[in-house]
Structure formats: C-alpha cells, structure tokens
Design a protein around this motif. Structure first.
Motif, PDB file in Angstrom:
ATOM      1  N   GLY B  34       0.845  -1.298  -0.168  1.00  0.00           N
ATOM      2  CA  GLY B  34       0.153  -0.074  -0.158  1.00  0.00           C
ATOM      3  C   GLY B  34       0.913   1.191   0.030  1.00  0.00           C
ATOM      4  N   VAL B  35       2.131   1.181  -0.160  1.00  0.00           N
ATOM      5  CA  VAL B  35       3.036   2.287   0.098  1.00  0.00           C
ATOM      6  C   VAL B  35       2.707   3.622  -0.883  1.00  0.00           C
ATOM      7  CG1 VAL B  35       5.336   3.041   0.033  1.00  0.00           C
ATOM      8  CG2 VAL B  35       4.937   0.691   0.702  1.00  0.00           C
ATOM      9  N   GLU B  36       2.332   3.165  -1.980  1.00  0.00           N
ATOM     10  CA  GLU B  36       2.115   4.250  -2.927  1.00  0.00           C
ATOM     11  C   GLU B  36       1.049   5.205  -2.476  1.00  0.00           C
ATOM     12  OE1 GLU B  36       3.677   4.958  -5.856  1.00  0.00           O
ATOM     13  OE2 GLU B  36       2.449   6.245  -6.984  1.00  0.00           O
ATOM     14  N   GLY B  37      -0.106   4.610  -2.032  1.00  0.00           N
ATOM     15  CA  GLY B  37      -1.415   5.082  -1.710  1.00  0.00           C
ATOM     16  C   GLY B  37      -0.990   5.805  -0.253  1.00  0.00           C
ATOM     17  N   MET B  38      -0.324   5.230   0.751  1.00  0.00           N
ATOM     18  CA  MET B  38      -0.220   5.857   1.989  1.00  0.00           C
ATOM     19  C   MET B  38       0.826   7.156   1.646  1.00  0.00           C
ATOM     20  SD  MET B  38       0.845   2.398   3.962  1.00  0.00           S
ATOM     21  CE  MET B  38       1.298   2.915   5.536  1.00  0.00           C
ATOM     22  N   MET B  39       1.624   7.061   0.686  1.00  0.00           N
ATOM     23  CA  MET B  39       2.733   8.202   0.449  1.00  0.00           C
ATOM     24  C   MET B  39       1.580   9.512   0.005  1.00  0.00           C
ATOM     25  SD  MET B  39       5.892   6.811  -1.457  1.00  0.00           S
ATOM     26  CE  MET B  39       7.026   8.209  -1.954  1.00  0.00           C
ATOM     27  N   ALA B  40       0.608   8.979  -0.973  1.00  0.00           N
ATOM     28  CA  ALA B  40       0.132  10.189  -1.567  1.00  0.00           C
ATOM     29  C   ALA B  40      -0.703  10.783  -0.514  1.00  0.00           C
ATOM     30  CB  ALA B  40      -0.960   9.255  -2.579  1.00  0.00           C
ATOM     31  N   ALA B  65       1.753  11.185  11.026  1.00  0.00           N
ATOM     32  CA  ALA B  65       0.525  10.540  11.649  1.00  0.00           C
ATOM     33  C   ALA B  65      -0.359  10.104  10.291  1.00  0.00           C
ATOM     34  CB  ALA B  65      -0.147  11.567  12.503  1.00  0.00           C
ATOM     35  N   VAL B  66      -0.623  10.707   9.710  1.00  0.00           N
ATOM     36  CA  VAL B  66      -1.443   9.946   8.567  1.00  0.00           C
ATOM     37  C   VAL B  66      -0.963   8.579   8.126  1.00  0.00           C
ATOM     38  CG1 VAL B  66      -2.386  10.177   6.034  1.00  0.00           C
ATOM     39  CG2 VAL B  66      -2.636  12.039   7.718  1.00  0.00           C
ATOM     40  N   GLY B  67       0.346   8.705   7.792  1.00  0.00           N
ATOM     41  CA  GLY B  67       1.142   7.443   7.419  1.00  0.00           C
ATOM     42  C   GLY B  67       1.091   6.219   8.611  1.00  0.00           C
ATOM     43  N   ALA B  68       1.131   6.824   9.953  1.00  0.00           N
ATOM     44  CA  ALA B  68       0.793   5.651  10.891  1.00  0.00           C
ATOM     45  C   ALA B  68      -0.332   5.156  10.912  1.00  0.00           C
ATOM     46  CB  ALA B  68       1.225   6.455  12.129  1.00  0.00           C
ATOM     47  N   GLY B  69      -1.373   6.156  10.700  1.00  0.00           N
ATOM     48  CA  GLY B  69      -2.825   5.785  10.786  1.00  0.00           C
ATOM     49  C   GLY B  69      -3.231   4.733   9.802  1.00  0.00           C
ATOM     50  N   LEU B  70      -2.643   4.995   8.499  1.00  0.00           N
ATOM     51  CA  LEU B  70      -3.206   4.016   7.530  1.00  0.00           C
ATOM     52  C   LEU B  70      -2.272   2.722   7.505  1.00  0.00           C
ATOM     53  CD1 LEU B  70      -2.544   6.631   4.570  1.00  0.00           C
ATOM     54  CD2 LEU B  70      -4.742   5.348   5.372  1.00  0.00           C
ATOM     55  N   GLY B  71      -0.842   2.883   8.365  1.00  0.00           N
ATOM     56  CA  GLY B  71       0.011   1.293   8.788  1.00  0.00           C
ATOM     57  C   GLY B  71      -1.066   0.717   9.666  1.00  0.00           C
ATOM     58  N   ASN B  84      -6.206 -11.163   3.177  1.00  0.00           N
ATOM     59  CA  ASN B  84      -4.892 -11.554   2.384  1.00  0.00           C
ATOM     60  C   ASN B  84      -4.086 -10.065   2.160  1.00  0.00           C
ATOM     61  OD1 ASN B  84      -3.210 -11.375   0.116  1.00  0.00           O
ATOM     62  ND2 ASN B  84      -3.962 -13.552  -0.366  1.00  0.00           N
ATOM     63  N   ALA B  85      -2.717 -10.212   2.805  1.00  0.00           N
ATOM     64  CA  ALA B  85      -1.939  -8.931   3.016  1.00  0.00           C
ATOM     65  C   ALA B  85      -1.737  -8.424   1.646  1.00  0.00           C
ATOM     66  CB  ALA B  85      -0.654  -8.954   3.558  1.00  0.00           C
ATOM     67  N   PHE B  86      -1.603  -9.096   0.229  1.00  0.00           N
ATOM     68  CA  PHE B  86      -1.402  -8.605  -0.932  1.00  0.00           C
ATOM     69  C   PHE B  86      -2.465  -7.829  -1.615  1.00  0.00           C
ATOM     70  CE2 PHE B  86       1.452 -12.194  -0.354  1.00  0.00           C
ATOM     71  CZ  PHE B  86       2.669 -11.689  -1.002  1.00  0.00           C
ATOM     72  N   VAL B  87      -3.615  -8.439  -1.039  1.00  0.00           N
ATOM     73  CA  VAL B  87      -5.074  -7.991  -1.870  1.00  0.00           C
ATOM     74  C   VAL B  87      -5.179  -6.598  -0.881  1.00  0.00           C
ATOM     75  CG1 VAL B  87      -7.376  -8.202  -2.110  1.00  0.00           C
ATOM     76  CG2 VAL B  87      -5.770 -10.379  -2.624  1.00  0.00           C
ATOM     77  N   ALA B  88      -5.077  -6.810   0.314  1.00  0.00           N
ATOM     78  CA  ALA B  88      -5.322  -5.466   0.965  1.00  0.00           C
ATOM     79  C   ALA B  88      -4.468  -4.508   0.777  1.00  0.00           C
ATOM     80  CB  ALA B  88      -5.228  -5.910   2.725  1.00  0.00           C
ATOM     81  N   GLY B  89      -3.166  -4.805   0.514  1.00  0.00           N
ATOM     82  CA  GLY B  89      -2.354  -3.765   0.255  1.00  0.00           C
ATOM     83  C   GLY B  89      -2.384  -3.091  -1.155  1.00  0.00           C
ATOM     84  N   LEU B  90      -2.884  -3.718  -2.077  1.00  0.00           N
ATOM     85  CA  LEU B  90      -3.072  -3.063  -3.447  1.00  0.00           C
ATOM     86  C   LEU B  90      -4.356  -2.566  -3.330  1.00  0.00           C
ATOM     87  CD1 LEU B  90      -2.835  -6.480  -5.974  1.00  0.00           C
ATOM     88  CD2 LEU B  90      -1.548  -4.284  -6.004  1.00  0.00           C
ATOM     89  N   ALA B  91      -5.210  -2.914  -2.451  1.00  0.00           N
ATOM     90  CA  ALA B  91      -6.452  -2.009  -2.413  1.00  0.00           C
ATOM     91  C   ALA B  91      -6.257  -0.613  -1.793  1.00  0.00           C
ATOM     92  CB  ALA B  91      -7.517  -2.788  -1.586  1.00  0.00           C
ATOM     93  N   LEU B  92      -5.341  -0.822  -0.606  1.00  0.00           N
ATOM     94  CA  LEU B  92      -4.744   0.605  -0.017  1.00  0.00           C
ATOM     95  C   LEU B  92      -4.076   1.427  -1.012  1.00  0.00           C
ATOM     96  CD1 LEU B  92      -4.315   1.874   2.803  1.00  0.00           C
ATOM     97  CD2 LEU B  92      -2.505   0.578   3.216  1.00  0.00           C
ATOM     98  N   ALA B  93      -3.185   0.740  -1.725  1.00  0.00           N
ATOM     99  CA  ALA B  93      -2.445   1.775  -2.694  1.00  0.00           C
ATOM    100  C   ALA B  93      -3.604   2.478  -3.694  1.00  0.00           C
ATOM    101  CB  ALA B  93      -1.550   0.794  -3.863  1.00  0.00           C
ATOM    102  N   MET B  94      -4.455   1.764  -4.146  1.00  0.00           N
ATOM    103  CA  MET B  94      -5.269   2.277  -5.356  1.00  0.00           C
ATOM    104  C   MET B  94      -6.195   3.238  -4.562  1.00  0.00           C
ATOM    105  SD  MET B  94      -6.023  -0.417  -7.889  1.00  0.00           S
ATOM    106  CE  MET B  94      -5.827  -2.140  -7.120  1.00  0.00           C
ATOM    107  N   ALA B  95      -6.934   2.896  -3.346  1.00  0.00           N
ATOM    108  CA  ALA B  95      -7.765   3.744  -2.903  1.00  0.00           C
ATOM    109  C   ALA B  95      -7.180   4.991  -2.424  1.00  0.00           C
ATOM    110  CB  ALA B  95      -8.616   2.986  -1.457  1.00  0.00           C
ATOM    111  N   GLY B  96      -5.839   4.927  -1.695  1.00  0.00           N
ATOM    112  CA  GLY B  96      -5.148   5.825  -1.153  1.00  0.00           C
ATOM    113  C   GLY B  96      -4.857   6.990  -2.274  1.00  0.00           C
ATOM    114  N   VAL B  97      -4.346   6.504  -3.638  1.00  0.00           N
ATOM    115  CA  VAL B  97      -3.997   7.452  -4.584  1.00  0.00           C
ATOM    116  C   VAL B  97      -5.175   8.193  -4.988  1.00  0.00           C
ATOM    117  CG1 VAL B  97      -3.308   7.686  -6.965  1.00  0.00           C
ATOM    118  CG2 VAL B  97      -1.904   6.360  -5.381  1.00  0.00           C
ATOM    119  N   GLY B  98      -6.491   7.385  -5.046  1.00  0.00           N
ATOM    120  CA  GLY B  98      -7.650   7.727  -5.674  1.00  0.00           C
ATOM    121  C   GLY B  98      -8.157   8.994  -4.597  1.00  0.00           C
ATOM    122  N   ALA B  99      -8.190   8.635  -3.383  1.00  0.00           N
ATOM    123  CA  ALA B  99      -8.646   9.564  -2.043  1.00  0.00           C
ATOM    124  C   ALA B  99      -7.985  10.635  -2.307  1.00  0.00           C
ATOM    125  CB  ALA B  99      -8.721   8.821  -0.929  1.00  0.00           C
TER     126      ALA B  99
END
Lengths: 379, 278
Positions: B34-40, B65-71, B84-99
C-alpha cells in the motif's frame, strides 16, 4: 409493459426536444485538477457554458485512450449532440465512433484526421514560443537555454524550434539544450531533467509538462523560466519571466455558435480545422493572465538589444511589436518564414514563403542551435 | 561529480524513507503493497497543513500521523481480520491514490512559499536508517520484531504478542512512509497535484527486496536508484546509450537480484497470517 415503456420514452424525448438546448460533452484524458491541459479545457468548457445560454455541457475525466469509444457510446445515449475529445490518442477511436453515430458532431483536439462529422482543432503556441525565445536569448548569461520536453512529437518539436529561433535571433551563439522525459505529467522526471540541464550550465528554462516543477526547480537556484499552459507566476514570482497561456473557449464558443446557427452540421466538417493562434485569441503571451511580461524583468529586457534588419532595438520593444503584429487581423510576421535551415544545414522552408499548415503539423527537423537527442530527426 | 551525488541522495531520500517503512512491516511478517497510496495521502496531508499553518514541522508530523494511521489500518485488516495482505495492500495503494486525488482538488495549483530543505530530510533519513538498524539488531524489542517475521509461533510461546508487534511495526513503518510523502510535497516538489507520487511507492516496494530487508543496505539501494534516475537525464544526448536503457535499469536490476536470490533472505513468515493453534 412495453407500451408503457415506449410511452415514457416518447414523453422523455418530447421533454428533451422542448428544452431546445444544445448538449455538448467533453472527454478528458487527465483529471480536471491537473495544472495543465485538461484543466485548461475544463475552464474553457465552463466559460463556454457561461457565454452561451442555450448550451448544456457534461464531461468525463481521466478516460484512458483505448476506452474512448464506449465512453462516446454512453454520451451519445445520454443525448450529447456535440462531443469534444481532447487527446491526440483518441483520434482513431473518435473516427470509429463517428462512423457509428453519423448524426453526432465530433471535435478532436490536436489531431489531423477528419470526417464529414469530425472536425479538428488546436490552440497552438508556436508564435508565443518564439516571443519567449527572444526573451530567453536576452536573459541567458551562459548561452545555454534549457528545455524539458514531454514527448518528441511534431507539436512539441514545433514549439522547441520556434523557441530556439527566437533565442538565436537575439543571441546567435546561444543553444537550446533539450531533455525528453517521455511523459505529459511527471514531476519527478521534470525535476531531475531540470537539475541535469542546470548541471550542464543552462540558466534559463522553458518546458512542456503539466506541472510547475521546472519553474520551481529553476527558481531554487535563481534561474529564469517561462511558464507553460497555466499561469505559474505565483510559483516563482521573481523568476518567471513570461510564458504561454491558452484560451480554448475562443474555439469552443465559435464552433458551438456555428453549430447552433446551422453553419456546421454533421455533413460538412471534412475540411473544418481550427488551428488558432494569437490572431484569434486562442493563446496569450504571459506569466499570468493579462501580464505579458513580469514587470520585474521589463527593465532587463529593455536594456538587452538585438539586431532587426541591421538596426539595434531593445528586445522588449521587439517582443511587444511582434506580439501586436501577430495578434492583429493581418499579421506580417511569422517565426517559420523562409529561408530556414535545420541544424544539419538542410533547407526546410525556402526563401520567400511561410511554412504551410501541413509543414507545421508534421515538423520533425530540429532548428539550428538545438542540442540533444531528437528522435525521428530526418536524415 | 558532487552534484551527481547530491541528486542521487535527494531523489533517493523519499525512496529511502518509504523503503524503511515498508521494510519494517515486512520484517514483522506483513507484506505492505500500500506504500504508493499511503505516500499520496500523507503528501497531501503535509501540503494541506503547511498551506494552512505555514508550519513545516507540524506539516511533517501530520504526514507521519496519517502514514501511521494507515499503517495501523493495514494491521487491522491483515492481522486482526486476517485478510490477504497482498490484496489488502493493493486496495490500500489504489484507494489511497484515488482518495488523495479527490480530497486534494482544492489544493491543486497552489504555491507553497515556505518550503522545507531537502538536506534536512536527507540527513533525517540516514539517521533513521541507523536507528532502525540499531533497533532491529541491537535491542530486545527488535529481536522480538524480527522473530515475529521469522517464526511467530516461537514469539507466541515466549509470551510475546504477535498481533501487538505487528501493529507496532506497521504503525511505525507507516509513520516513515508518511515522512516520505512529506518530503515529496514539502521539499522535493513543494506543491500538490494528483499523481504526485508517480509510482515511487512501487519502486520502494521493489527496493525492500533489492536491499534484502536490511535498513543500512536500504540507504545505498535508494541512493543507487536515485543515481540511475538522475543519470537517465544527465547522460541523455551526451552518450550513445538510449535514455530508455537507464530508465529501465532499476527494474531490470530488481528482477536480476530477485532471480539470483530467490526468496532466501525474506522473513520466513512473510505474508502468512498468524493463527494460534487450538
């Protein structure tokens, strides 16, 4: 049941017909919040809607180029009678959809393929780039001007060439160093390309990329720059000299009016191409709307001199004179007036004539003074 | 020469911070894509706070704080709910960038007059790498944290909390990823635009593997990527090598290293949700 549905549709159709509004729909390749291309089109859409009381608009943003046809189908289903597709990559999709929907009118920005119901349009910057080039040539101390280019396509090459011709008109020994980032939007690449140009000695910058990254990066080291597409003066108030701004609404309003009046229909657009410049008000020279040159740099440009027809004139006066001329109804000056050679010495535009529209749209050669990779350069 | 090094470091800094963050979670056994979405989202938070308050420290803290919260959210989904961590992470990446794109609309096109210095982020990132190394290899909590990634059952038997350690690692890691976002929107390119992260989060995910889950090697790895990134522009037009070759090199190297190393150095329990036997 079926009869009821039919009746409802009929009622709906009658209701729509009665509003007598022209529905124009816009398809964007990027998000409307970028600071570049898509944002500019969307601003123009809003201005057109404000200017034309009978106009109704709708837009779809961030449409991948391969998916333009289904989006068009949907928009047609929603009653769009005019559809503007605003990315070069939509070109073949638009033509395919235009065959499917012969009664719908299409406009394709920056393309070159037309059909009875497809017109093309472009607000082009090459004249403005020439004027910016004059200023860049006056301001460079190292004789190296940097240019961060998006993609090596004719449109961008045309702009770099016009810019380089301007630079050389003031400073015949100066060069324009070009770096390609192969992206319309990529702040990280734009940043590092600018840094690379600075490390090679460039001290004035222009670019094609949809963020103010180049402007910000140059300003950090006190270098001048020219903003692109949107007003970027606020990002570096001391270092943005001028730039190029777009007014797509000039084209949209003119075209939609003619559709409304019945001048343009879905049968007669085969030869309709808006390639609008300063004269039509589709583009503007400026660091910000209404600020052709940052007042902080006017005195520098007045002090810098250049030779025009054997006479020394201040660069500032030359820029203003040419801006006035090219904005007039009958311009006498054009940057691409022959004789023009490319950087290899081949004559590209013979003496005594201007580049034709065809020559402008397919420009692959590099102007003298351009330094760097130039994919697709003719032998 | 000196400036080539500086560019390598400055471009490598957000990469390093994000890599450290992802590395910490993976050391505890949770894959974080999810790094990409967390960074965004944290880059947006940093910019919004800086724009509103003019306080860069506050802005950086908000991003962390936002990064930690998402973590922690990722921990909730993967550790507690055992997704599943892979699926959850992908979702986090995409949702994060979109949000971030959606929430950030009103900040687009705004300048930031007070900008952070890249040197500060660069120095902090190196200091954090060393600290993380010391934490992981020289302290008891670090030992527990690493063990949870290798053999959660053993940690459980010794009375350590598997879930607690994983929450801790993902929370701290998220904070580091948040700082990477702050570096981007406050120092590297002080403004906000949709798409600001431009894939850097994904490079960080690859870097974790490239540096073999080691915080000190991460420093060199991130700078090396920074160097390659800068060189593709610096050398363009001066050497006959096509710039695309440089652009592709980091990814080609990752594939090469992956092929050579297999999964040998990866934490053994990486990506496996822990379930206590009854």
């Amino acid at each position: 049941m079926r009869r009821l549905a039919f009746g409802l549709l009929l009622a709906l159709g009658l209701a729509l017909a009665q509003t007598d509004k022209l529905k124009a729909c816009f398809i964007y390749v990027g998000p409307i919040g970028d600071i570049g291309w898509t944002h500019a089109h969307d601003q123009a859409r809003k201005k057109a809607e404000a200017a034309l009381p009978w106009l109704e608009t709708k837009y779809v943003e961030s449409v991948p180029e391969a998916q333009v046809v289904p989006v068009i189908d949907r928009l047609v289903g929603e009653g769009c009678r005019v559809i503007f597709a605003t990315s070069f990559g939509y070109m073949d999709g638009v033509l395919e959809a235009a065959r499917k929907h012969p009664d719908v009118i299409f406009g394709h920005a920056s393309g070159f393929k037309r059909a009875p119901n497809v017109m093309t349009y472009m607000a082009d910057f090459y004249q403005v780039y020439y004027l910016n080039g004059l200023m860049a040539g006056a301001l460079t101390k190292t004789g190296k001007v940097g240019y961060v280019g998006a993609f090596p396509i004719p449109e961008v090459k045309r702009h770099i060439n016009a810019f380089a011709l301007g630079v050389r008109a003031v400073n015949p020994k100066a060069s324009v160093y070009v770096k390609w980032i192969n992206a319309w939007f990529d702040p990280a690449k734009a940043r590092e390309a600018t840094e690379a140009l600075m490390s090679q000695g460039a001290d004035v910058f222009a670019f094609t990329e949809d963020t103010p990254t180049v402007v910000q990066t140059a300003a950090r080291k006190g270098k001048y720059s020219f903003s692109h597409y949107s007003p970027m003066l606020k990002f570096a108030p001391d270092h943005v000299v001028s730039g190029q701004l777009v007014h797509w609404e000039a084209i949209y309003i003119d075209f939609l009016k003619k559709v409304k009046e019945g001048v343009y229909t879905s049968k007669n657009l085969q030869d309709v191409d808006y390639f609008w410049l300063l004269k039509e008000g589709a583009v503007e020279l400026g660091a910000d709307y209404g600020v052709p040159i940052n007042p902080k740099h006017v005195s520098l440009l007045k002090a810098a001199r250049m030779k025009v027809g054997g006479k020394e004139v201040p660069v500032y006066d030359r820029v203003m004179a040419l801006l006035k001329d090219m904005s007039s109804q009958a311009p006498t000056f054009d940057p691409f007036t022959g004789p023009l050679k490319d950087r290899k010495g081949v004559v590209r535009i013979p003496a005594g004539r201007k580049a034709s529209l065809q020559e402008l749209l397919t420009m692959e050669w590099a102007a003298p003074g351009v330094v760097g990779d130039w994919p697709g350069e003719p032998k | 020469m000196e400036e080539v090094f500086l560019r390598a470091v400055y471009f490598g800094t957000p990469l390093l911070l994000a890599t450290l963050g992802a590395l910490l979670g993976e050391r505890a056994g949770v894959v974080n894509l999810g790094v990409e979405g967390m960074m965004a989202l944290s880059a947006l938070a940093a910019f919004a706070v800086a724009q509103g308050s003019g306080n860069l420290l506050l802005a950086s803290l908000a991003a962390a704080a936002v990064g930690a919260g998402l973590g922690l959210f990722h921990a909730l989904v993967t550790v507690t709910l055992r997704a599943n961590a892979f699926v959850a992470g992908l979702a986090l990446a995409m949702a994060g960038v979109g949000a971030a794109g959606l929430l950030g609309k009103r900040y687009e096109g705004l300048p930031l007059f007070l900008t952070a210095r890249e040197e500060v982020f660069a120095l902090a990132s190196v200091a954090l790498s060393v600290l993380l190394y010391l934490l992981l290899y020289k302290t008891r909590p670090g030992l527990y944290l690493r063990s949870v990634g290798e053999n959660p059952k053993a940690v459980d038997l010794f009375g350590g909390s598997v879930a607690g350690l994983r929450y801790l690692a993902l929370g701290l890691g998220g904070g580091l990823i948040g700082l990477a976002g702050a570096d981007l929107s406050l120092a590297y390119r002080p403004s906000w635009a949709d798409g600001l992260t431009a894939g850097l989060g994904w490079v960080a995910v690859a870097l974790v593997i490239f540096v073999g889950w080691h915080p000190l090697r991460a420093v060199l790895g991130a700078w090396f990527f920074g160097l390659l990134f800068f060189l593709q522009f610096r050398l363009q037009g001066s050497v006959p090598i096509p710039p695309e070759a440089f652009a592709a090199m980091p990814y080609a190297l990752v594939i090469l290293v992956l092929a050579l190393s297999g999964r040998g150095r990866a934490p053994k329990a990486l990506g496996v949700p822990y379930e206590r036997e009854r």
